[in-house]
Design a protein around this motif. Structure first.
Motif, PDB file in Angstrom:
ATOM      1  N   LEU A  15     -39.639  31.463   3.064  1.00 12.36           N
ATOM      2  CA  LEU A  15     -38.845  32.369   2.230  1.00 12.36           C
ATOM      3  C   LEU A  15     -37.930  33.244   3.087  1.00 12.36           C
ATOM      4  N   LEU A  16     -38.435  33.676   4.242  1.00 15.00           N
ATOM      5  CA  LEU A  16     -37.615  34.495   5.128  1.00 15.00           C
ATOM      6  C   LEU A  16     -36.495  33.673   5.751  1.00 15.00           C
ATOM      7  N   TRP A  17     -36.799  32.432   6.108  1.00 15.82           N
ATOM      8  CA  TRP A  17     -35.780  31.582   6.731  1.00 15.82           C
ATOM      9  C   TRP A  17     -34.673  31.182   5.770  1.00 15.82           C
ATOM     10  N   ALA A  18     -34.921  31.306   4.479  1.00 19.62           N
ATOM     11  CA  ALA A  18     -33.865  31.038   3.507  1.00 19.62           C
ATOM     12  C   ALA A  18     -32.720  32.037   3.661  1.00 19.62           C
ATOM     13  N   LEU A  19     -33.001  33.166   4.331  1.00 19.06           N
ATOM     14  CA  LEU A  19     -31.977  34.195   4.549  1.00 19.06           C
ATOM     15  C   LEU A  19     -31.313  34.080   5.920  1.00 19.06           C
ATOM     16  N   THR A 241     -43.813  19.798   4.227  1.00 20.29           N
ATOM     17  CA  THR A 241     -43.083  19.285   3.058  1.00 20.29           C
ATOM     18  C   THR A 241     -42.574  20.409   2.174  1.00 20.29           C
ATOM     19  N   ALA A 242     -43.422  21.423   1.934  1.00 18.28           N
ATOM     20  CA  ALA A 242     -43.012  22.549   1.098  1.00 18.28           C
ATOM     21  C   ALA A 242     -41.860  23.318   1.731  1.00 18.28           C
ATOM     22  N   SER A 243     -41.692  23.172   3.038  1.00 21.17           N
ATOM     23  CA  SER A 243     -40.613  23.884   3.726  1.00 21.17           C
ATOM     24  C   SER A 243     -39.234  23.383   3.317  1.00 21.17           C
ATOM     25  N   TYR A 244     -39.165  22.254   2.618  1.00 23.58           N
ATOM     26  CA  TYR A 244     -37.867  21.810   2.134  1.00 23.58           C
ATOM     27  C   TYR A 244     -37.326  22.713   1.038  1.00 23.58           C
ATOM     28  N   ALA A 245     -38.138  23.682   0.592  1.00 22.01           N
ATOM     29  CA  ALA A 245     -37.592  24.702  -0.301  1.00 22.01           C
ATOM     30  C   ALA A 245     -36.577  25.560   0.429  1.00 22.01           C
ATOM     31  N   ALA A 246     -36.706  25.660   1.762  1.00 23.79           N
ATOM     32  CA  ALA A 246     -35.815  26.524   2.539  1.00 23.79           C
ATOM     33  C   ALA A 246     -34.352  26.115   2.461  1.00 23.79           C
ATOM     34  N   PRO A 247     -34.000  24.825   2.654  1.00 25.42           N
ATOM     35  CA  PRO A 247     -32.572  24.489   2.547  1.00 25.42           C
ATOM     36  C   PRO A 247     -32.011  24.734   1.159  1.00 25.42           C
ATOM     37  N   LEU A 266     -26.927  20.615  -6.869  1.00 29.19           N
ATOM     38  CA  LEU A 266     -28.027  21.530  -6.562  1.00 29.19           C
ATOM     39  C   LEU A 266     -29.208  21.357  -7.509  1.00 29.19           C
ATOM     40  N   ALA A 267     -28.923  21.119  -8.787  1.00 32.60           N
ATOM     41  CA  ALA A 267     -30.007  20.961  -9.764  1.00 32.60           C
ATOM     42  C   ALA A 267     -30.843  19.720  -9.461  1.00 32.60           C
ATOM     43  N   ILE A 268     -30.168  18.610  -9.158  1.00 31.52           N
ATOM     44  CA  ILE A 268     -30.896  17.381  -8.823  1.00 31.52           C
ATOM     45  C   ILE A 268     -31.662  17.572  -7.518  1.00 31.52           C
ATOM     46  N   SER A 269     -31.046  18.252  -6.570  1.00 31.62           N
ATOM     47  CA  SER A 269     -31.709  18.514  -5.297  1.00 31.62           C
ATOM     48  C   SER A 269     -32.971  19.336  -5.507  1.00 31.62           C
ATOM     49  N   ALA A 270     -32.898  20.310  -6.399  1.00 31.78           N
ATOM     50  CA  ALA A 270     -34.064  21.145  -6.683  1.00 31.78           C
ATOM     51  C   ALA A 270     -35.212  20.306  -7.233  1.00 31.78           C
TER      52      ALA A 270
END
Length: 289
Positions: A15-19, A241-247, A266-270
Motif C-alpha cells: 500500500l505504501l509503495w503504491a505512492l 502475488t498480492a503485491s500486483y495490487a501495487a501497480p 484499468l477495469a479489466i486489469s483490476a
C-alpha cells in the motif's frame, strides 16, 4: 504472530509503495542519488530511533556482515535504479515494469528451503502479470523506443528487489531492526555518487519538499520494515502475488493526481490482478500449515 498476520503486515508495504511513483515525480527535478541519500537517511534514522526505544540495539552486533551487505545492496540498488528509470521513461510505464518483481518472487521462492511453489501460485502470478501488462499496453503512451534505456533499468529494478526479498527469507534469523542499518548504509553509498555525478538540485516549493519527506517516511522508510516481517514470517508466494495490487494502485494514484491519463483497460486489469491474488490464495490454503 501467525503466518497470515505476518503476510497482512507485509502487505502494508504494498500500500505504501503504491505512492512511490507519485512522490518520486513530486520531487522533480531532484536527481536520483540525492533522493536516495535523503530518503534513506530519513528512513534509517527513524528506524534506529525505534530500535533504540525498544532496546534492540544490542541485537545488531550479532548479525553477520553478509546480511548487512545483502540488505544494503538490495535497498540501494533497487532504488537507485528505480529513481533513474522514472527519470528516463514515463512514470506509469517505468513503474509498472519495475513491478515485475512479484512474479519473480513467486518463481524464485521455489529455491527456498521448506517452500513449494504450486501451480496455483504460478497461475495467480501470471494472471496478475497479465493485468499489469494490460495497464502498460493500454497506457497513455505505451512503449516507445526512445525510452528503451529507462525500460531496461526498470526491469533491473524488478530483478534486484525480487532477489533481495527471497534472500531476506533465507536470513530469517536476522532481526527486522537490521533494516535501519540497511537504510543508513544505502544513504552513505548514495551521497558520494551524488557528489560525483549529479548536480545538487532540491525539490521545488512546499509540495516538492513535502513529497520528499513523505517518500522517506513511507515508501522508502516504514515499508521496508513491514516488508521484512512479511517475507520472513509470512506466506511469501501469496504476498508476492498480492503485491500486483501495487501497480494497479500506483497507476490509479497517478491518474488521480493528473500525472497519467485514465484508460478503460484499468477495469479489466483490476479484475485480472484481483483474480490472480484469489488463485494464489486458494493455492496457499491447500498447503499444510
Amino acid at each position: 504472530m501467525t503466518r497470515m498476520q505476518a503476510t497482512a503486515i507485509g502487505f502494508v508495504a504494498v500500500l505504501l509503495w503504491a505512492l512511490l511513483a507519485l512522490f518520486t515525480v513530486g520531487t522533480e527535478p531532484t536527481p536520483p542519488f540525492l533522493l536516495n541519500t535523503v530518503c534513506f537517511l530519513i528512513g534509517g534514522v527513524c528506524g534506529l530511533v525505534w530500535t533504540a526505544a525498544t532496546g534492540s540495539l544490542g541485537k545488531l552486533r550479532s548479525v553477520p556482515w553478509t546480511v548487512y551487505l545483502m540488505g544494503t545492496a538490495g535497498l540501494f540498488g533497487y532504488h537507485a535504479l528505480y529513481f533513474s528509470a522514472l527519470r528516463l521513461a514515463p512514470a506509469a510505464e517505468a513503474g509498472l515494469i519495475a513491478y515485475l518483481w512479484p512474479l519473480l518472487i513467486v518463481v524464485f521462492s521455489g529455491l527456498l528451503p521448506g517452500e513449494r511453489v504450486r501451480g496455483g501460485h504460478l497461475a495467480g502470478a501470471a494472471t496478475g502479470f497479465a493485468g499489469a501488462a494490460l495497464i502498460i499496453s493500454g497506457g497513455s503512451t505505451g512503449f516507445q523506443p526512445q525510452y528503451a534505456a529507462g525500460y531496461g533499468i526498470a526491469f533491473l529494478c524488478a530483478l534486484t528487489w525480487s532477489s533481495y526479498s527471497v534472500l531476506s527469507r533465507r536470513a530469517g534469523d536476522a532481526p527486522t531492526a537490521t533494516v535501519a542499518v540497511f537504510c543508513l548504509a544505502a544513504a552513505c553509498l548514495s551521497l558520494p555518487l551524488h557528489l560525483l555525478f549529479e548536480e545538487t538540485v532540491w525539490p521545488v516549493g512546499a509540495q516538492g519538499w513535502m513529497s520528499l519527506a513523505l517518500l522517506g517516511l513511507g515508501p522508502v522508510g516504514l515499508a521496508f520494515f513491514v516488508w521484512d516481517i512479511g517475507v520472513k514470517r509470512g506466506d511469501i508466494q501469496l504476498l508476492g502475488t498480492a503485491s500486483y495490487a501495487a501497480p494497479l494502485l500506483s497507476t490509479l494514484v497517478l491518474v488521480g493526481a493528473g500525472v497519467a491519463a485514465p484508460s478503460p483497460s484499468l477495469a479489466i486489469s483490476a479484475l485480472l490482478i484481483t483474480g490472480g491474488a484469489v488463485i494464489a490464495a486458494r493455492a496457499s490454503l491447500k498447503r499444510p500449515s
